[in-house]
Design a protein around this motif. Sequence first.
Motif, PDB file in Angstrom:
ATOM      1  N   GLU A 133      15.664  12.330   4.464  1.00  0.00           N
ATOM      2  CA  GLU A 133      16.596  13.439   5.290  1.00  0.00           C
ATOM      3  C   GLU A 133      15.780  14.298   6.117  1.00  0.00           C
ATOM      4  O   GLU A 133      16.279  14.847   7.344  1.00  0.00           O
ATOM      5  CB  GLU A 133      17.695  14.333   4.530  1.00  0.00           C
ATOM      6  N   ARG A 134      14.668  14.423   5.835  1.00  0.00           N
ATOM      7  CA  ARG A 134      13.758  15.348   6.580  1.00  0.00           C
ATOM      8  C   ARG A 134      13.163  14.664   7.966  1.00  0.00           C
ATOM      9  O   ARG A 134      13.053  15.106   8.876  1.00  0.00           O
ATOM     10  CB  ARG A 134      12.327  15.653   5.731  1.00  0.00           C
ATOM     11  N   LEU A 135      12.935  13.349   7.737  1.00  0.00           N
ATOM     12  CA  LEU A 135      12.555  12.413   8.683  1.00  0.00           C
ATOM     13  C   LEU A 135      13.741  12.095   9.827  1.00  0.00           C
ATOM     14  O   LEU A 135      13.444  11.531  11.035  1.00  0.00           O
ATOM     15  CB  LEU A 135      11.694  11.292   8.375  1.00  0.00           C
TER      16      LEU A 135
ATOM     17  N   THR B 205       5.556  13.220   1.915  1.00  0.00           N
ATOM     18  CA  THR B 205       6.378  12.103   2.097  1.00  0.00           C
ATOM     19  C   THR B 205       5.714  10.944   1.692  1.00  0.00           C
ATOM     20  O   THR B 205       4.596  10.605   2.112  1.00  0.00           O
ATOM     21  CB  THR B 205       6.792  12.032   3.609  1.00  0.00           C
ATOM     22  N   VAL B 206       6.308   9.967   0.790  1.00  0.00           N
ATOM     23  CA  VAL B 206       5.710   8.705   0.517  1.00  0.00           C
ATOM     24  C   VAL B 206       5.914   7.709   1.286  1.00  0.00           C
ATOM     25  O   VAL B 206       7.282   7.525   1.631  1.00  0.00           O
ATOM     26  CB  VAL B 206       6.063   8.467  -0.919  1.00  0.00           C
ATOM     27  N   PHE B 207       5.407   6.848   1.876  1.00  0.00           N
ATOM     28  CA  PHE B 207       5.641   5.533   2.792  1.00  0.00           C
ATOM     29  C   PHE B 207       5.031   4.380   2.069  1.00  0.00           C
ATOM     30  O   PHE B 207       4.069   4.560   1.331  1.00  0.00           O
ATOM     31  CB  PHE B 207       4.807   5.755   4.064  1.00  0.00           C
ATOM     32  N   LEU B 208       5.830   3.235   2.054  1.00  0.00           N
ATOM     33  CA  LEU B 208       5.345   1.920   1.739  1.00  0.00           C
ATOM     34  C   LEU B 208       4.880   1.096   2.692  1.00  0.00           C
ATOM     35  O   LEU B 208       5.884   0.855   3.653  1.00  0.00           O
ATOM     36  CB  LEU B 208       6.458   1.357   0.809  1.00  0.00           C
ATOM     37  N   ILE B 209       3.618   0.512   2.883  1.00  0.00           N
ATOM     38  CA  ILE B 209       3.284  -0.170   3.820  1.00  0.00           C
ATOM     39  C   ILE B 209       3.025  -1.599   3.163  1.00  0.00           C
ATOM     40  O   ILE B 209       2.212  -1.710   2.246  1.00  0.00           O
ATOM     41  CB  ILE B 209       1.682   0.357   4.611  1.00  0.00           C
ATOM     42  N   ALA B 210       3.770  -2.684   3.870  1.00  0.00           N
ATOM     43  CA  ALA B 210       3.825  -4.135   3.177  1.00  0.00           C
ATOM     44  C   ALA B 210       3.587  -5.131   4.102  1.00  0.00           C
ATOM     45  O   ALA B 210       4.100  -4.848   5.131  1.00  0.00           O
ATOM     46  CB  ALA B 210       4.899  -4.012   2.176  1.00  0.00           C
ATOM     47  N   GLY B 211       2.462  -5.637   3.912  1.00  0.00           N
ATOM     48  CA  GLY B 211       2.429  -7.044   4.665  1.00  0.00           C
ATOM     49  C   GLY B 211       2.820  -8.274   3.810  1.00  0.00           C
ATOM     50  O   GLY B 211       2.081  -9.156   3.144  1.00  0.00           O
ATOM     51  N   TYR B 212       4.129  -8.327   3.517  1.00  0.00           N
ATOM     52  CA  TYR B 212       4.576  -9.434   2.741  1.00  0.00           C
ATOM     53  C   TYR B 212       4.352 -10.873   3.596  1.00  0.00           C
ATOM     54  O   TYR B 212       4.645 -11.041   4.553  1.00  0.00           O
ATOM     55  CB  TYR B 212       6.294  -9.098   2.431  1.00  0.00           C
ATOM     56  N   ALA B 213       4.269 -11.814   2.621  1.00  0.00           N
ATOM     57  CA  ALA B 213       4.250 -13.025   3.127  1.00  0.00           C
ATOM     58  C   ALA B 213       5.119 -13.687   3.978  1.00  0.00           C
ATOM     59  O   ALA B 213       4.986 -14.400   4.893  1.00  0.00           O
ATOM     60  CB  ALA B 213       3.643 -14.299   1.911  1.00  0.00           C
ATOM     61  N   LYS B 214       6.386 -13.352   3.503  1.00  0.00           N
ATOM     62  CA  LYS B 214       7.608 -13.975   4.040  1.00  0.00           C
ATOM     63  C   LYS B 214       7.983 -13.473   5.452  1.00  0.00           C
ATOM     64  O   LYS B 214       8.634 -13.767   6.120  1.00  0.00           O
ATOM     65  CB  LYS B 214       8.771 -13.782   3.133  1.00  0.00           C
ATOM     66  N   TYR B 215       7.186 -12.176   5.727  1.00  0.00           N
ATOM     67  CA  TYR B 215       7.436 -11.600   6.933  1.00  0.00           C
ATOM     68  C   TYR B 215       6.102 -11.886   8.153  1.00  0.00           C
ATOM     69  O   TYR B 215       5.211 -12.098   7.640  1.00  0.00           O
ATOM     70  CB  TYR B 215       7.595 -10.001   6.629  1.00  0.00           C
ATOM     71  N   SER B 216       6.351 -11.673   9.227  1.00  0.00           N
ATOM     72  CA  SER B 216       5.266 -12.091  10.288  1.00  0.00           C
ATOM     73  C   SER B 216       4.356 -11.210  10.494  1.00  0.00           C
ATOM     74  O   SER B 216       3.426 -11.338  11.079  1.00  0.00           O
ATOM     75  CB  SER B 216       6.194 -12.611  11.646  1.00  0.00           C
TER      76      SER B 216
ATOM     77  N   MET C 133       0.958  -1.259   0.003  1.00  0.00           N
ATOM     78  CA  MET C 133      -0.087   0.020  -0.015  1.00  0.00           C
ATOM     79  C   MET C 133       0.861   1.469  -0.026  1.00  0.00           C
ATOM     80  O   MET C 133       1.810   1.345   0.997  1.00  0.00           O
ATOM     81  CB  MET C 133      -0.837   0.075   1.204  1.00  0.00           C
ATOM     82  N   ILE C 134       0.646   2.101  -0.951  1.00  0.00           N
ATOM     83  CA  ILE C 134       1.454   3.484  -0.907  1.00  0.00           C
ATOM     84  C   ILE C 134       0.651   4.338  -0.231  1.00  0.00           C
ATOM     85  O   ILE C 134      -0.463   4.644  -0.533  1.00  0.00           O
ATOM     86  CB  ILE C 134       1.842   3.762  -2.441  1.00  0.00           C
ATOM     87  N   CYS C 135       1.195   5.053   0.525  1.00  0.00           N
ATOM     88  CA  CYS C 135       0.457   6.261   1.613  1.00  0.00           C
ATOM     89  C   CYS C 135       1.336   7.556   1.453  1.00  0.00           C
ATOM     90  O   CYS C 135       2.533   7.530   1.532  1.00  0.00           O
ATOM     91  CB  CYS C 135       0.441   5.817   2.941  1.00  0.00           C
ATOM     92  N   THR C 136       0.721   8.606   1.056  1.00  0.00           N
ATOM     93  CA  THR C 136       1.368   9.779   0.756  1.00  0.00           C
ATOM     94  C   THR C 136       0.845  10.942   1.780  1.00  0.00           C
ATOM     95  O   THR C 136      -0.264  10.937   1.982  1.00  0.00           O
ATOM     96  CB  THR C 136       1.028  10.325  -0.752  1.00  0.00           C
ATOM     97  N   VAL C 137       1.578  11.471   2.641  1.00  0.00           N
ATOM     98  CA  VAL C 137       1.236  12.163   3.887  1.00  0.00           C
ATOM     99  C   VAL C 137       1.819  13.532   3.340  1.00  0.00           C
ATOM    100  O   VAL C 137       3.022  13.604   3.123  1.00  0.00           O
ATOM    101  CB  VAL C 137       1.967  11.740   5.123  1.00  0.00           C
ATOM    102  N   LEU C 138       1.118  14.604   3.608  1.00  0.00           N
ATOM    103  CA  LEU C 138       1.519  16.017   3.240  1.00  0.00           C
ATOM    104  C   LEU C 138       2.348  16.422   4.363  1.00  0.00           C
ATOM    105  O   LEU C 138       1.898  16.152   5.663  1.00  0.00           O
ATOM    106  CB  LEU C 138       0.171  17.030   3.294  1.00  0.00           C
ATOM    107  N   ASN C 139       3.412  17.211   4.230  1.00  0.00           N
ATOM    108  CA  ASN C 139       4.355  17.518   5.136  1.00  0.00           C
ATOM    109  C   ASN C 139       3.623  18.619   5.813  1.00  0.00           C
ATOM    110  O   ASN C 139       4.017  18.751   7.275  1.00  0.00           O
ATOM    111  CB  ASN C 139       5.552  18.045   4.646  1.00  0.00           C
ATOM    112  N   GLU C 140       2.700  19.478   5.466  1.00  0.00           N
ATOM    113  CA  GLU C 140       2.296  20.516   6.107  1.00  0.00           C
ATOM    114  C   GLU C 140       0.596  20.285   5.758  1.00  0.00           C
ATOM    115  O   GLU C 140       0.157  20.351   4.711  1.00  0.00           O
ATOM    116  CB  GLU C 140       2.301  21.898   5.568  1.00  0.00           C
TER     117      GLU C 140
END
Length: 287
Positions: free
Chosen positions: A113-115, A91-102, A9-16
Amino acid sequence: MYMRGREEMICTVLNEPLTPTSASPAMGTTSEGHFNFESSFTSSDLPFEQKDLMMSSGTQRKLSGLGYMDVGLPPASPSEREIIPMTDDRTVFLIAGYAKYSCPYVWVRNNHERLVKLKDGDSSKPSISRDSPLKLKSTSHWNDKDIRIWDVLGELVKLSSLPSPHNPFAVDLEYFTSLPVNERIVASAAMVHFLQCVLIYAGNKSYSGLVVDDLREITKHHFADFQTYLLQSTSQQREQDQAASNQSYSYQQQQGMSSSAGAATQPHQAGYSTGRTKLTQRVVAPY
């Protein structure tokens, strides 16, 4: 925010944030068993130390179960290969529920660099730190608490938006009004469902009252748009039916005029033919 395949899932959050904001209040009022943002990161502390915000390589190898192969918890593709457009104001975040991870993890895809204050030990592999998952409270308690996706989203908004908004799920109504009415109906219905889920499963939060206000407002807009769409559809259908009726009437008139013209010329043609036959008979008779 959108799904990319089954696991990402791609999530985009406005910095302001666009909605009214202030320093985020304490978020500890919640029923037992529900997640709250207490002690999680806030944007007022930006940028964070890398050891505080991102998982270390050792922790990643331990959680992945592939430490013997020196493999941590990388995303499916490094952030430097991200294909979506990037801008400095979000800022763009990648939220992933890969099957290989728990459990699901979150990776930053731009504006690192902002974060965080990155400190790559190996300059030949700068993406190692950039593609380390975040140490979020929501993902850390995924296996022992009733964590939902909106808990992760709310934490990301609080982490990235400066100043932190009172309501991390505040609705931007101007976005909906910019859509065509048919798209607006679908989008507003999806938002209504999402806000209902936040209220039902997130427990009693300090922003719950604000979510209720937004839910009431977007629901009102949804039904108003739906009524408008029905009226427009009914009006268009009537116009189409009337146009079809007029076309059919015009066609029938043309057919009637053609039939009348044919009937008027038929006796003349018959008389001419009969007269010609008689004339021929008179000429041929003496022989």
